[in-house]
Scaffold this motif. Structure first.
Motif, PDB file in Angstrom:
ATOM      1  N   ASN A 114      12.603  35.261 -51.064  1.00 25.19           N
ATOM      2  CA  ASN A 114      14.058  35.385 -51.064  1.00 25.19           C
ATOM      3  C   ASN A 114      14.759  34.132 -51.579  1.00 25.19           C
ATOM      4  O   ASN A 114      15.980  34.112 -51.706  1.00 25.19           O
ATOM      5  N   TRP A 115      13.973  33.091 -51.869  1.00 25.93           N
ATOM      6  CA  TRP A 115      14.576  31.847 -52.344  1.00 25.93           C
ATOM      7  C   TRP A 115      15.135  32.056 -53.751  1.00 25.93           C
ATOM      8  O   TRP A 115      14.471  32.628 -54.608  1.00 25.93           O
ATOM      9  N   PRO A 116      16.380  31.607 -54.011  1.00 24.30           N
ATOM     10  CA  PRO A 116      16.973  31.799 -55.345  1.00 24.30           C
ATOM     11  C   PRO A 116      16.088  31.244 -56.456  1.00 24.30           C
ATOM     12  O   PRO A 116      15.615  30.105 -56.374  1.00 24.30           O
ATOM     13  N   GLY A 117      15.835  32.058 -57.476  1.00 29.64           N
ATOM     14  CA  GLY A 117      15.069  31.626 -58.630  1.00 29.64           C
ATOM     15  C   GLY A 117      13.597  31.934 -58.549  1.00 29.64           C
ATOM     16  O   GLY A 117      12.875  31.808 -59.555  1.00 29.64           O
ATOM     17  N   VAL A 118      13.086  32.340 -57.358  1.00 27.58           N
ATOM     18  CA  VAL A 118      11.649  32.617 -57.240  1.00 27.58           C
ATOM     19  C   VAL A 118      11.288  33.908 -57.957  1.00 27.58           C
ATOM     20  O   VAL A 118      10.326  33.978 -58.718  1.00 27.58           O
ATOM     21  N   LEU A 119      12.072  34.968 -57.732  1.00 29.04           N
ATOM     22  CA  LEU A 119      11.841  36.240 -58.411  1.00 29.04           C
ATOM     23  C   LEU A 119      12.773  36.363 -59.607  1.00 29.04           C
ATOM     24  O   LEU A 119      13.786  35.657 -59.692  1.00 29.04           O
ATOM     25  N   PRO A 120      12.446  37.260 -60.545  1.00 28.76           N
ATOM     26  CA  PRO A 120      13.316  37.448 -61.712  1.00 28.76           C
ATOM     27  C   PRO A 120      14.755  37.714 -61.315  1.00 28.76           C
ATOM     28  O   PRO A 120      15.037  38.317 -60.276  1.00 28.76           O
ATOM     29  N   HIS A 121      15.682  37.282 -62.144  1.00 27.90           N
ATOM     30  CA  HIS A 121      17.112  37.342 -61.826  1.00 27.90           C
ATOM     31  C   HIS A 121      17.583  38.753 -61.520  1.00 27.90           C
ATOM     32  O   HIS A 121      18.404  38.967 -60.632  1.00 27.90           O
ATOM     33  N   SER A 122      17.031  39.750 -62.216  1.00 32.20           N
ATOM     34  CA  SER A 122      17.513  41.127 -62.005  1.00 32.20           C
ATOM     35  C   SER A 122      17.247  41.620 -60.610  1.00 32.20           C
ATOM     36  O   SER A 122      17.922  42.507 -60.105  1.00 32.20           O
ATOM     37  N   LEU A 123      16.206  41.046 -59.945  1.00 33.19           N
ATOM     38  CA  LEU A 123      15.875  41.471 -58.590  1.00 33.19           C
ATOM     39  C   LEU A 123      16.865  40.909 -57.573  1.00 33.19           C
ATOM     40  O   LEU A 123      16.895  41.336 -56.435  1.00 33.19           O
ATOM     41  N   GLU A 124      17.623  39.908 -57.990  1.00 34.64           N
ATOM     42  CA  GLU A 124      18.603  39.316 -57.089  1.00 34.64           C
ATOM     43  C   GLU A 124      20.009  39.849 -57.356  1.00 34.64           C
ATOM     44  O   GLU A 124      20.941  39.521 -56.633  1.00 34.64           O
ATOM     45  N   ARG A 125      20.172  40.650 -58.388  1.00 35.59           N
ATOM     46  CA  ARG A 125      21.495  41.111 -58.767  1.00 35.59           C
ATOM     47  C   ARG A 125      21.985  42.186 -57.796  1.00 35.59           C
ATOM     48  O   ARG A 125      21.266  43.140 -57.490  1.00 35.59           O
ATOM     49  N   ALA A 126      23.197  42.035 -57.305  1.00 34.38           N
ATOM     50  CA  ALA A 126      23.758  42.990 -56.349  1.00 34.38           C
ATOM     51  C   ALA A 126      24.204  44.252 -57.072  1.00 34.38           C
ATOM     52  O   ALA A 126      24.574  44.209 -58.244  1.00 34.38           O
ATOM     53  N   PRO A 127      24.183  45.395 -56.381  1.00 26.99           N
ATOM     54  CA  PRO A 127      24.706  46.620 -56.992  1.00 26.99           C
ATOM     55  C   PRO A 127      26.218  46.534 -57.138  1.00 26.99           C
ATOM     56  O   PRO A 127      26.885  45.770 -56.435  1.00 26.99           O
ATOM     57  N   ALA A 128      26.755  47.314 -58.057  1.00 28.16           N
ATOM     58  CA  ALA A 128      28.203  47.328 -58.264  1.00 28.16           C
ATOM     59  C   ALA A 128      28.911  47.801 -56.995  1.00 28.16           C
ATOM     60  O   ALA A 128      28.390  48.625 -56.237  1.00 28.16           O
ATOM     61  N   ASP A 129      30.120  47.274 -56.773  1.00 25.11           N
ATOM     62  CA  ASP A 129      30.871  47.598 -55.557  1.00 25.11           C
ATOM     63  C   ASP A 129      31.127  49.092 -55.413  1.00 25.11           C
ATOM     64  O   ASP A 129      31.153  49.624 -54.295  1.00 25.11           O
ATOM     65  N   GLU A 130      31.313  49.804 -56.550  1.00 28.21           N
ATOM     66  CA  GLU A 130      31.618  51.232 -56.453  1.00 28.21           C
ATOM     67  C   GLU A 130      30.451  52.026 -55.870  1.00 28.21           C
ATOM     68  O   GLU A 130      30.647  53.041 -55.217  1.00 28.21           O
ATOM     69  N   TRP A 131      29.209  51.557 -56.106  1.00 27.01           N
ATOM     70  CA  TRP A 131      28.052  52.250 -55.517  1.00 27.01           C
ATOM     71  C   TRP A 131      28.034  52.053 -54.001  1.00 27.01           C
ATOM     72  O   TRP A 131      27.746  52.986 -53.250  1.00 27.01           O
ATOM     73  N   VAL A 132      28.340  50.847 -53.569  1.00 30.38           N
ATOM     74  CA  VAL A 132      28.373  50.563 -52.125  1.00 30.38           C
ATOM     75  C   VAL A 132      29.467  51.384 -51.458  1.00 30.38           C
ATOM     76  O   VAL A 132      29.261  51.985 -50.389  1.00 30.38           O
ATOM     77  N   GLU A 133      30.631  51.448 -52.081  1.00 29.27           N
ATOM     78  CA  GLU A 133      31.735  52.211 -51.504  1.00 29.27           C
ATOM     79  C   GLU A 133      31.420  53.703 -51.475  1.00 29.27           C
ATOM     80  O   GLU A 133      31.724  54.384 -50.488  1.00 29.27           O
ATOM     81  N   SER A 134      30.806  54.211 -52.525  1.00 30.54           N
ATOM     82  CA  SER A 134      30.459  55.629 -52.574  1.00 30.54           C
ATOM     83  C   SER A 134      29.487  55.995 -51.450  1.00 30.54           C
ATOM     84  O   SER A 134      29.668  57.001 -50.755  1.00 30.54           O
ATOM     85  N   LEU A 135      28.455  55.165 -51.254  1.00 31.44           N
ATOM     86  CA  LEU A 135      27.483  55.425 -50.192  1.00 31.44           C
ATOM     87  C   LEU A 135      28.147  55.326 -48.819  1.00 31.44           C
ATOM     88  O   LEU A 135      27.877  56.136 -47.926  1.00 31.44           O
ATOM     89  N   THR A 136      29.031  54.354 -48.653  1.00 26.72           N
ATOM     90  CA  THR A 136      29.704  54.173 -47.360  1.00 26.72           C
ATOM     91  C   THR A 136      30.552  55.395 -47.010  1.00 26.72           C
ATOM     92  O   THR A 136      30.531  55.875 -45.874  1.00 26.72           O
ATOM     93  N   ARG A 137      31.286  55.885 -47.971  1.00 26.94           N
ATOM     94  CA  ARG A 137      32.132  57.063 -47.725  1.00 26.94           C
ATOM     95  C   ARG A 137      31.282  58.284 -47.368  1.00 26.94           C
ATOM     96  O   ARG A 137      31.618  59.045 -46.453  1.00 26.94           O
TER      97      ARG A 137
END
Length: 289
Positions: free
Chosen positions: A114-137
């Motif tokens: 989980n340390w920043p930079g250990v895994l490829p950058h794409s694995l640390e990228r957060a999902p877009a806010d609209e996906w989080v909001e859609s799942l929450t609703r």
């Protein structure tokens, strides 16, 4: 009957995105106010204010635990292999720290990954806010449906007990004139036997005063009003938990007064039965929003 909502419920959901999968769990139990707790990975921590806003719009009472997980998809051009240069830097830094702080806890595999930079950058990228909001609703909708189903069961339980209490009171109301009359005759006879000479008018006055003290017409009337209000509130639905809790207190007060004025064993039994119904109702009311 309109919708009543229990504060107890569970719902889970998932949302597939181009970059990975979001998983959410919502658990709620009864609580005096609305209390929200979040379990989020660091990459999703910035979403907490919006999550709190969405949950507060839909839920008004209850202790709610929100758990959100993010399972990213690795890019085709990237692997899950950690970056060796970053690992070496982390190893050197950890060795220096352990030299000065030998009792420090060693890093776990999870800490390292989980340390920043250990895994490829794409694995640390957060999902877009609209996906989080859609799942929450979506998950909130499932939780509300669960709480609604439980609330309907609680509403039926309360209505059944309120009607049972009304049925228990009705025969007592019909019997009271006979019981009061018998009490008056018994009290009059005892007073005459105890007092050799007594003014008849004074005697009747005393008997009338004692009879008024044991009259339960007002208590029965208030019980009827409170039970009618319980039925009305349950049928109206919505956020009724606090109102019903207050009504349980009022019902219990009147049932206690009935017991204190018991001039016959039948009245004592009715008082006990009413308090049993009220206690069972009060326990369930604590679960309503």
């Amino acid at each position: 009957m309109n919708t009543l909502y229990s504060m107890t419920g569970f719902a889970s959901g998932s949302q597939e995105t181009p970059d990975g999968t979001l998983l959410m769990e919502l658990r709620s139990v009864n609580h005096r106010y609305l209390e929200l707790q979040f379990r989020l990975p660091d990459v999703l921590r910035p979403c907490e204010p919006r999550l709190r806003e969405l949950l507060s719009q839909s839920l008004k009472r209850g202790k709610v635990d929100c758990r959100l997980e993010w399972l990213p998809h690795p890019s085709k051009s990237e692997s899950l292999s950690p970056d060796t240069h970053t690992l070496e830097q982390l190893r050197v830094a950890a060795a220096l720290i352990r030299k000065d702080f030998p009792d420090a806890r060693p890093l776990s595999v999870a800490d390292i990954l989980n340390w920043p930079g250990v895994l490829p950058h794409s694995l640390e990228r957060a999902p877009a806010d609209e996906w989080v909001e859609s799942l929450t609703r979506t998950t909130l909708h499932s939780l509300s449906a669960t709480r609604s189903r439980e609330g309907q069961k609680l509403g039926k339980f309360l209505l059944d007990h309120a009607q049972a209490m009304s049925a228990r009171i009705q025969p007592l109301r019909e019997r009271m004139p006979t019981l009061v009359c018998a009490y008056q005759e018994k009290l009059t006879q005892r007073l005459r036997e105890s007092l050799a000479s007594v003014d008849e008018d004074r005697l009747l006055q005393e008997v009338a005063q004692w009879s008024a003290k044991i009259d339960i017409a007002e208590e029965l009337s208030r019980l009827d009003m409170h039970l009618e209000e319980v039925i009305r509130v349950v049928q109206a639905g919505g956020q009724s938990g606090k109102r019903l809790d207050f009504l349980m207190q009022e019902l219990h007060r009147e049932a206690n007064t009935l017991g204190s004025k018991a001039l016959h064993s039948e009245l004592s039994l009715v008082s006990l039965d009413l308090k049993l119904h009220i206690e069972q109702m009060r326990e369930q009311v604590q679960n309503l929003e």
